[in-house]
Design an enzyme around this catalytic site. Structure first.
Site, mmCIF file in Angstrom:
data_model
loop_
_atom_site.group_PDB
_atom_site.id
_atom_site.type_symbol
_atom_site.label_atom_id
_atom_site.label_comp_id
_atom_site.label_asym_id
_atom_site.label_seq_id
_atom_site.Cartn_x
_atom_site.Cartn_y
_atom_site.Cartn_z
ATOM 1 N N ASN A 14 0.776 -1.194 0.083
ATOM 2 C CA ASN A 14 -0.026 -0.019 -0.220
ATOM 3 C C ASN A 14 0.992 1.150 0.149
ATOM 4 O O ASN A 14 0.564 2.151 0.667
ATOM 5 C CB ASN A 14 -0.778 -0.163 1.179
ATOM 6 N N SER A 66 -5.223 1.761 -7.940
ATOM 7 C CA SER A 66 -5.918 2.872 -8.056
ATOM 8 C C SER A 66 -7.104 2.737 -9.642
ATOM 9 O O SER A 66 -6.788 2.396 -10.499
ATOM 10 C CB SER A 66 -5.277 3.871 -8.131
ATOM 11 N N TYR A 78 1.831 8.123 -12.148
ATOM 12 C CA TYR A 78 1.154 7.458 -11.073
ATOM 13 C C TYR A 78 0.191 6.409 -11.874
ATOM 14 O O TYR A 78 0.086 5.062 -11.257
ATOM 15 C CB TYR A 78 -0.047 8.462 -10.426
ATOM 16 N N SER A 81 2.169 3.419 -12.856
ATOM 17 C CA SER A 81 2.771 2.917 -11.426
ATOM 18 C C SER A 81 1.643 2.024 -10.907
ATOM 19 O O SER A 81 1.989 0.800 -10.441
ATOM 20 C CB SER A 81 3.339 3.569 -10.554
ATOM 21 N N LYS A 82 0.586 2.463 -10.838
ATOM 22 C CA LYS A 82 -0.616 1.628 -10.095
ATOM 23 C C LYS A 82 -1.101 0.589 -11.380
ATOM 24 O O LYS A 82 -1.518 -0.471 -10.789
ATOM 25 C CB LYS A 82 -1.674 2.670 -9.867
#
Length: 178
Positions: A14, A66, A78, A81-82
């Site tokens: 997380n 996400s 972001y 990466s998610k």
């Protein structure tokens, strides 16, 4: 070593930072920082604990992704990466299933954390705009994500692996655009 402290059954990855990084103003340092924290660290930590799970022939790995993996302007690094950690869950499910290790990802929508409230204050237009895109008519609560995590760690989820589960109140069903 992490395994010196005993048997490891479950891991929840997380980690995350969400620094804006538009393609038009691409900054390699920002990109590398986001990828290192959000994706590379997840792979490294999982590689460190997987041997214990393999030895015990059981385990659960949960990667927090996400709903922005569906795309979101200003979040090149972001979102990538998610998406990587969601892909890791699929790949690791294939690699580790023979050891009775289930690997899944949770893709939260907007969750009302302190940081979320700071960036989306009560009564603000940006907050209302995000709320209007959620079919259930409310923002997520940290417990919504914790409850899914608990389920994925439980024996009840023993036949669920390689999946990305959107815990988002339905906001991932349309254009994310928040």
């Amino acid at each position: 070593s992490l395994t010196e402290h005993g048997r490891i059954y479950g891991l929840v990855n997380n980690a995350g930072i969400a620094t804006p990084n538009m393609l038009e103003e691409f900054d390699l340092n920002v990109y590398e920082s986001v990828m290192t924290i959000n994706a590379t660290a997840v792979a490294e930590l999982t590689a460190a604990v997987a041997p214990s799970m393999i030895q015990n022939k059981s385990g659960r790995i949960i990667n927090i992704s996400s709903e922005l993996i569906l795309g979101f302007a200003t979040r090149t690094a972001y979102s990538a990466s998610k998406a990587a950690v969601a892909s890791f869950a699929r790949t690791w499910a294939l690699e580790l299933g023979k050891y009775n290790i289930c690997c899944n990802a949770i893709a939260p929508g907007p969750v009302e954390t302190d940081l979320f409230v700071k960036n989306n204050p009560e009564g603000s237009a940006v907050r209302q705009s995000k709320l209007d895109k959620i079919p259930l008519g409310r923002f997520g609560k940290p417990n919504d994500i914790a409850n899914m995590t608990n389920f994925l760690m439980s024996e009840e989820s023993a036949f669920l692996t390689g999946q990305t589960i959107y815990v988002c109140g339905g906001s991932s069903l349309g254009s994310v655009g928040f």
